[in-house]
Design a protein around this motif. Structure first.
Motif, mmCIF file in Angstrom:
data_model
loop_
_atom_site.group_PDB
_atom_site.id
_atom_site.type_symbol
_atom_site.label_atom_id
_atom_site.label_comp_id
_atom_site.label_asym_id
_atom_site.label_seq_id
_atom_site.Cartn_x
_atom_site.Cartn_y
_atom_site.Cartn_z
ATOM 1 N N GLY A 90 0.815 -1.207 0.000
ATOM 2 C CA GLY A 90 0.000 0.000 0.000
ATOM 3 C C GLY A 90 0.847 1.255 0.000
ATOM 4 N N ALA A 91 0.179 2.384 -0.262
ATOM 5 C CA ALA A 91 0.867 3.683 -0.324
ATOM 6 C C ALA A 91 0.861 4.322 1.059
ATOM 7 N N LEU A 92 1.866 4.019 1.862
ATOM 8 C CA LEU A 92 1.966 4.559 3.213
ATOM 9 C C LEU A 92 2.475 6.000 3.181
ATOM 10 N N PRO A 93 2.198 6.787 4.237
ATOM 11 C CA PRO A 93 2.743 8.151 4.314
ATOM 12 C C PRO A 93 4.269 8.125 4.395
ATOM 13 N N GLU A 94 4.896 9.188 3.941
ATOM 14 C CA GLU A 94 6.357 9.229 3.888
ATOM 15 C C GLU A 94 6.990 9.046 5.258
ATOM 16 N N TYR A 95 6.443 9.710 6.286
ATOM 17 C CA TYR A 95 7.054 9.620 7.619
ATOM 18 C C TYR A 95 6.995 8.177 8.137
ATOM 19 N N GLN A 96 5.902 7.469 7.808
ATOM 20 C CA GLN A 96 5.752 6.089 8.268
ATOM 21 C C GLN A 96 6.746 5.174 7.564
ATOM 22 N N ILE A 97 6.947 5.392 6.276
ATOM 23 C CA ILE A 97 7.926 4.595 5.531
ATOM 24 C C ILE A 97 9.334 4.865 6.065
ATOM 25 N N GLU A 98 9.612 6.121 6.369
ATOM 26 C CA GLU A 98 10.942 6.476 6.872
ATOM 27 C C GLU A 98 11.209 5.809 8.218
ATOM 28 N N GLN A 99 10.192 5.788 9.090
ATOM 29 C CA GLN A 99 10.358 5.108 10.377
ATOM 30 C C GLN A 99 10.571 3.611 10.180
#
Length: 268
Positions: A90-99
């Motif tokens: 899925g297309a997760l938010p950038e901050y979540q992917i970075e974490q």
């Protein structure tokens, strides 16, 4: 990296032995894929040198999607040493992917810490400590090295282990270890003369000695015996000690499994 001149074995599996490879399974018709793509590209540029991005068009390479069980896209897999070590879809938010990336991407000293852990489990504690300390000199907040050093220092230098636990505050993965280490450290630093007079005092003090000697089997027997006679001696510390030892060893450890039922029965 695009799939114009693409060799999965070389560009993903082989290369992942040198640098982590993040594979984005996508397709042109997929709207969430188009949302995710620029996020992954920005992060790949931001963390250039830490990991590599490879994009695989599932329309052109359906056999690769099938090989890795891709059911929906976008599907993102992280390859390290030729294996998938984590993933998300899925297309997760950038901050979540970075974490997520910060958690799953191996650090530059991962191999050194892995070797230190290997030495620890082989009983080569001096070599393990030397490696862990060396990593922490270069990367002071390396969580895995800190956790290992807590284990290495707990019984010989409990004060130091307590300070190391403070450096791991907020690290969810190590909450259980730190809670156990803090309880055990307090018990190791207890003086028998400071204990209240009670018929279980000698049994409790003997359990503390067994714990200090890392004789977890007999320490648990002693603490469980105290629970049966006077659970609340020293502020319920025998119960706390058993839980701490179970957490320190792990629920699947043979000593934990041996004593868990007796502990539960003693409480009730």
């Amino acid at each position: 990296m695009t799939t114009e001149h693409f060799d999965f074995q070389g560009d993903v599996l082989d290369q992942s032995h040198d640098i982590p490879v993040l594979v984005d399974f996508w397709a042109a018709w997929c709207a969430p894929c188009r949302m995710l793509a620029p996020i992954l590209e920005r992060l790949a540029e931001k963390y250039s040198g830490s990991w590599k991005l490879v994009k695989i068009d599932t329309e052109r390479f359906p056999e690769l999607a099938e090989r890795f069980g891709v059911k929906g896209i976008p599907d993102v897999r992280l390859f390290v040493n030729g294996e998938v070590v984590d993933s998300f879809s899925g297309a997760l938010p950038e901050y979540q992917i970075e974490q997520w990336l910060k958690k799953v991407i191996p650090g530059p000293y991962a191999k050194e810490v892995d070797l230190a852990e290997k030495f620890f489990f082989q009983g080569k504690c001096g070599m393990a400590a030397s490696l862990a300390e060396g990593v922490l000199q270069k990367e002071p907040m390396n969580s895995k090295a800190l956790a290992l050093l807590i284990r290495l220092r707990l019984f010989s230098h409990p004060y130091e282990a307590v300070n190391l636990c403070r450096r791991l505050e907020g690290e969810a993965e190590y909450v259980s270890l730190c809670e156990a280490a803090l309880v055990i450290a307090r018990l190791l630093m207890l003086q028998k003369d400071a204990l209240p007079l009670d018929p279980v005092r000698d049994c409790y003090a003997d359990a503390l000695l067994k714990l200090a000697g890392e004789n977890f089997d007999e320490a648990l027997e002693g603490f469980i015996g105290v629970i049966r006679e006077n659970r609340y001696f020293d502020d319920d510390s025998s119960r706390k000690a058993c839980i701490a030892i179970f957490r320190y060893l792990g629920e699947e450890h043979e000593i934990t499994r041996k004593h868990r039922k007796a502990f539960d029965r003693a409480l009730y």
